[in-house]
Design a protein around this motif. Structure first.
Motif, mmCIF file in Angstrom:
data_model
loop_
_atom_site.group_PDB
_atom_site.id
_atom_site.type_symbol
_atom_site.label_atom_id
_atom_site.label_comp_id
_atom_site.label_asym_id
_atom_site.label_seq_id
_atom_site.Cartn_x
_atom_site.Cartn_y
_atom_site.Cartn_z
ATOM 1 N N ASN A 99 0.671 -0.855 -0.370
ATOM 2 C CA ASN A 99 -0.136 -0.222 -0.076
ATOM 3 C C ASN A 99 0.901 1.508 0.151
ATOM 4 N N PHE A 100 0.928 2.392 -1.466
ATOM 5 C CA PHE A 100 1.960 2.296 -1.753
ATOM 6 C C PHE A 100 1.009 3.975 -0.263
ATOM 7 N N TYR A 101 2.426 5.058 0.667
ATOM 8 C CA TYR A 101 1.976 5.632 1.259
ATOM 9 C C TYR A 101 2.571 7.091 0.790
ATOM 10 N N SER A 102 2.161 8.437 1.009
ATOM 11 C CA SER A 102 3.107 9.838 0.209
ATOM 12 C C SER A 102 4.357 9.993 2.177
ATOM 13 N N LEU A 103 5.069 10.717 1.232
ATOM 14 C CA LEU A 103 6.200 11.125 2.160
ATOM 15 C C LEU A 103 5.186 11.811 3.124
ATOM 16 N N ALA A 104 4.193 12.721 2.988
ATOM 17 C CA ALA A 104 3.662 13.554 4.485
ATOM 18 C C ALA A 104 2.979 12.610 4.851
ATOM 19 N N SER A 105 2.447 11.438 4.333
ATOM 20 C CA SER A 105 1.703 10.354 5.218
ATOM 21 C C SER A 105 2.665 9.459 6.598
ATOM 22 N N ILE A 106 3.800 9.319 5.233
ATOM 23 C CA ILE A 106 5.086 8.688 6.519
ATOM 24 C C ILE A 106 5.810 9.560 7.564
ATOM 25 N N PHE A 107 5.423 11.129 7.327
ATOM 26 C CA PHE A 107 5.816 12.313 8.776
ATOM 27 C C PHE A 107 5.183 12.257 9.570
ATOM 28 N N ARG A 108 4.045 12.041 8.768
ATOM 29 C CA ARG A 108 2.737 12.085 9.566
ATOM 30 C C ARG A 108 2.921 10.864 11.036
ATOM 31 N N THR A 109 3.063 10.159 10.344
ATOM 32 C CA THR A 109 3.356 8.401 10.939
ATOM 33 C C THR A 109 4.194 8.727 12.021
ATOM 34 N N LEU A 110 5.626 9.253 11.266
ATOM 35 C CA LEU A 110 6.565 9.245 12.761
ATOM 36 C C LEU A 110 6.455 10.322 13.760
ATOM 37 N N ASP A 111 5.578 11.341 12.854
ATOM 38 C CA ASP A 111 5.277 12.005 14.270
ATOM 39 C C ASP A 111 4.584 11.366 15.780
ATOM 40 N N ALA A 112 3.582 10.651 15.256
ATOM 41 C CA ALA A 112 2.548 10.316 16.233
ATOM 42 C C ALA A 112 3.972 9.410 17.261
ATOM 43 N N MET A 113 4.572 8.322 16.086
ATOM 44 C CA MET A 113 5.540 7.520 16.643
ATOM 45 C C MET A 113 6.345 8.213 17.954
ATOM 46 N N ALA A 114 6.566 9.854 17.824
ATOM 47 C CA ALA A 114 7.383 9.919 18.282
ATOM 48 C C ALA A 114 5.967 10.596 19.918
ATOM 49 N N MET A 118 3.823 7.260 -7.343
ATOM 50 C CA MET A 118 3.795 6.099 -6.555
ATOM 51 C C MET A 118 5.340 5.670 -6.317
ATOM 52 N N THR A 119 6.663 6.379 -6.219
ATOM 53 C CA THR A 119 7.619 5.817 -5.712
ATOM 54 C C THR A 119 8.745 7.159 -4.465
ATOM 55 N N TYR A 120 9.974 6.484 -4.560
ATOM 56 C CA TYR A 120 10.357 7.010 -3.252
ATOM 57 C C TYR A 120 11.649 7.206 -3.407
ATOM 58 N N SER A 121 12.062 8.419 -3.763
ATOM 59 C CA SER A 121 13.974 8.452 -4.664
ATOM 60 C C SER A 121 14.510 8.447 -3.373
ATOM 61 N N TYR A 122 15.948 8.080 -3.546
ATOM 62 C CA TYR A 122 16.862 8.007 -3.243
ATOM 63 C C TYR A 122 17.133 9.456 -2.043
ATOM 64 N N ASN A 123 16.391 10.764 -2.333
ATOM 65 C CA ASN A 123 16.666 12.025 -1.504
ATOM 66 C C ASN A 123 15.566 11.457 -0.181
ATOM 67 N N ASP A 124 14.151 10.746 -1.144
ATOM 68 C CA ASP A 124 13.062 10.600 0.031
ATOM 69 C C ASP A 124 13.298 10.080 0.588
ATOM 70 N N VAL A 125 14.049 8.957 0.602
ATOM 71 C CA VAL A 125 13.934 7.959 1.844
ATOM 72 C C VAL A 125 15.273 8.505 2.642
ATOM 73 N N GLN A 126 16.687 9.310 1.926
ATOM 74 C CA GLN A 126 17.397 9.869 3.277
ATOM 75 C C GLN A 126 16.416 10.906 4.255
ATOM 76 N N ARG A 127 15.676 11.407 3.390
ATOM 77 C CA ARG A 127 15.007 12.980 4.446
ATOM 78 C C ARG A 127 13.792 12.127 4.840
ATOM 79 N N VAL A 128 13.381 11.151 5.171
ATOM 80 C CA VAL A 128 12.615 10.366 5.742
ATOM 81 C C VAL A 128 13.160 9.362 7.477
#
Length: 242
Positions: A170-185, A222-232
């Protein structure tokens, strides 16, 4: 009937439940402290992770007007003290994050004057800042910290507190991943298992085999670049998540 019972239990719950996860040691008084503006500063050695966390939580606390649902009709609390800011100090500036990293901290908030947050590592300071943010609530036109003085000593009960995030199926946008990381924190979790590829899709860029992403993603958007992964990775690390 069940809802009334639940509300009654919440109303009778100790104030320690306002902090999540519940600290190992939580001592409190019977006064309330007024806070017009939450100022947070460091004392002694610091690190980039601590400085960014301070800026993040200063913004969160000062901009939000949070009031727990159980307190929705409590009215404006009378206060007998004034908050004088929070000073954060860490013993080590080592920003290496492993399962052995010390995430403990001690937080003291007096009725009047300067509060202190002491941690052994930058990541303990991050956990303590999250706890402090949960102590501050809206109080009319200002904010308040209830039941001061407050003394908290805390450390994780489990060294691995993780979440599996499956973006292969299930693809999730970067914004959704960042939001999930916030919730984890906010819940003081420390491990993100990012299940990024599987038989269903290959959304991540490969510099060695670029055809994998080109032909294996659900779509070009629906992709993640190398830079996207570094940002996450960097975003997670700032929040004490590896």
């Amino acid at each position: 009937m069940k809802l009334s019972a639940i509300i009654g239990l919440l109303a009778a719950a100790p104030a320690a439940l306002a902090v999540w996860p519940i600290p190992q040691t939580f001592e409190q008084g019977s006064s309330n402290t007024q806070a017009h503006w939450i100022n947070i500063q460091t004392h002694g050695a610091t690190s980039g992770i601590v400085n960014r966390a301070i800026e993040r939580y200063r913004t969160i606390i000062n901009n939000e007007k949070f009031l727990a649902p159980v307190d929705y009709n409590r009215g404006v609390l009378a206060t007998s003290g004034t908050f004088g800011g929070l000073t954060v100090s860490v013993e080590s500036t080592n920003e290496q994050l492993t399962l052995d990293t010390d995430e403990s901290y001690t937080l003291d908030v007096p009725v009047t004057g300067q509060a202190t947050l002491k941690a052994k590592t930058p990541f303990g300071a991050v956990r303590g800042l999250e706890t402090f943010s949960q102590l501050v609530s809206a109080n009319g036109a200002t904010k308040a910290i209830v039941n001061t003085p407050v003394h908290i000593e805390d450390a994780p009960k489990f060294v691995h507190r993780g979440l599996l995030f499956d973006t292969a199926r299930n693809f999730y946008s970067l914004a959704s991943i960042f939001r999930t990381l916030d919730a984890m924190a906010y819940n003081k979790m420390n491990v993100l298992h990012w299940h990024i590829v599987d038989a269903q899709s290959w959304p991540v860029e490969s510099k060695t085999y670029p055809e994998l992403q080109k032909n294996g993603a659900y779509g070009p958007d629906m992709t993640y670049s190398y830079n996207d992964v570094q940002r996450v990775i960097a975003y997670a690390r700032d929040r004490g998540i590896r």
